[in-house]
Design a protein around this motif. Structure first.
Motif, PDB file in Angstrom:
ATOM      1  N   PHE A  80     -12.921  10.914   5.809  1.00  0.00           N
ATOM      2  CA  PHE A  80     -14.199  11.438   6.230  1.00  0.00           C
ATOM      3  C   PHE A  80     -13.902  12.393   7.239  1.00  0.00           C
ATOM      4  N   LEU A  83     -13.250  15.704   5.777  1.00  0.00           N
ATOM      5  CA  LEU A  83     -14.435  16.233   5.295  1.00  0.00           C
ATOM      6  C   LEU A  83     -15.299  16.989   6.442  1.00  0.00           C
ATOM      7  N   PHE A  84     -15.615  15.890   7.356  1.00  0.00           N
ATOM      8  CA  PHE A  84     -16.385  16.614   8.412  1.00  0.00           C
ATOM      9  C   PHE A  84     -15.834  17.754   8.963  1.00  0.00           C
TER      10      PHE A  84
END
Ligand SMILES: C[S@@+](CC[C@H](N)C(=O)[O-])C[C@H]1O[C@@H](n2cnc3c(N)ncnc32)[C@H](O)[C@@H]1O
Length: 265
Positions: A80, A83-84
């Motif tokens: 994550f 991704l972020f």
């Protein structure tokens, strides 16, 4: 560690200058040695990294250091974050507006998710973290990438071992939420302000207490291994940063994070 760091390095306890002893040097880089303060406290330099932690740390900070050191291999695998990061890193850079003559502080650099990108836009960068193992991973990556303008220093954000006004810009991403307790968080903000020049920009991000975490999460607690966290409301983050900075922008574009752009008063 490069010798030039000494011109703005200060003892983490009681301030004052540090005396360098070198036991191993390669080219310009001091790989092993020590720094001694006026009171005779000795801080080692290992793997080219000066270890300038104060002797007194909060218990929750000690457990975080142990957890970060032992989980060092896991951090870069957090999907994550990768991704972020595609939104977070360009936005952080845009708000920071680095210039080629800047001396930038990265407060809580971890294993270097952002370090190389940040370093590319400035003359010189100092990246601190209190996890030595994270710094060692960061160092390996910087060496492999041929990035040579970064000094790595083991330090506590609440006791920064740098002279007042040493930096023209600072960034600290996803660190303040891990500083345990209101008093220590105020200390960290005050330290970031102290080491910046007047009117300098700080970009800081921290966990958001979102609708989602209000329903399903905790406001405050501990992650695996005893890593403390605190999720901020927008008001709490603004008030805290407002003790030393003018908050110019605050964005909650990412579900779990506020990113702020601040100017030192
Ligand atoms: C979530 S990680 C973020 C790392 C990096 N900034 C990033 O965005 O990937 C938080 C980092 O802050 C460090 N940290 C937490 N509290 C600190 C403190 N008081 N002083 C120095 N480093 C600290 C931890 O060791 C860890 O590496």
């Amino acid at each position: 560690m490069h010798r030039s760091l000494l011109s703005f390095l200060m003892a983490p306890e009681g301030g004052g200058t540090l005396t360098l002893t070198v036991s191993k040097q390669e080219g310009e880089e001091i790989l092993e040695g020590s720094l001694t303060d006026a009171a005779g406290r000795v801080y080692p330099i290992e793997d080219g990294i000066p270890r300038l932690l104060p002797t007194e740390l909060l218990e929750a900070q000690r457990s975080e250091i142990a957890a970060r050191d032992s989980q060092v291999g896991d951090y870069d695998r957090m999907a994550f974050l990768n991704l972020f990061g595609k939104i977070e890193i360009p936005l952080t850079l845009k708000l920071l507006g680095p210039r080629p003559d800047d001396r930038l502080l990265e407060g809580g650099c971890g294993t270097g998710r952002m370090s190389q990108t940040l370093a590319r836009g400035v003359k010189e960068m100092v990246a601190i973290d209190f996890s030595f193992e994270s710094l060692r991973v960061n160092r390996k990556k910087l060496l492999a990438a041929g990035v040579t303008n970064v000094h790595l220093v083991q330090a506590d954000l609440c006791h920064l071992p740098f002279a007042p006004g040493a930096f023209t810009r600072a960034v600290s991403c996803q660190v303040l939420e891990h500083v345990p307790g209101e008093e220590a968080r105020r200390g960290a903000v005050s330290e970031l302000s102290r080491v910046l020049r007047p009117s300098a920009t700080l970009v800081l991000s921290a966990y958001k207490h979102s609708l989602f975490t209000r329903m399903f999460g905790e406001k405050e607690g501990a992650h695996d291994g005893g890593i403390p966290f605190f999720r901020f409301t927008m008001r709490e983050l603004k008030d805290l940063l407002g003790t030393c900075f003018r908050v110019e922008r605050i964005t909650g574009i990412l579900v779990y994070l506020y990113i702020t752009q601040c100017k030192k008063h």
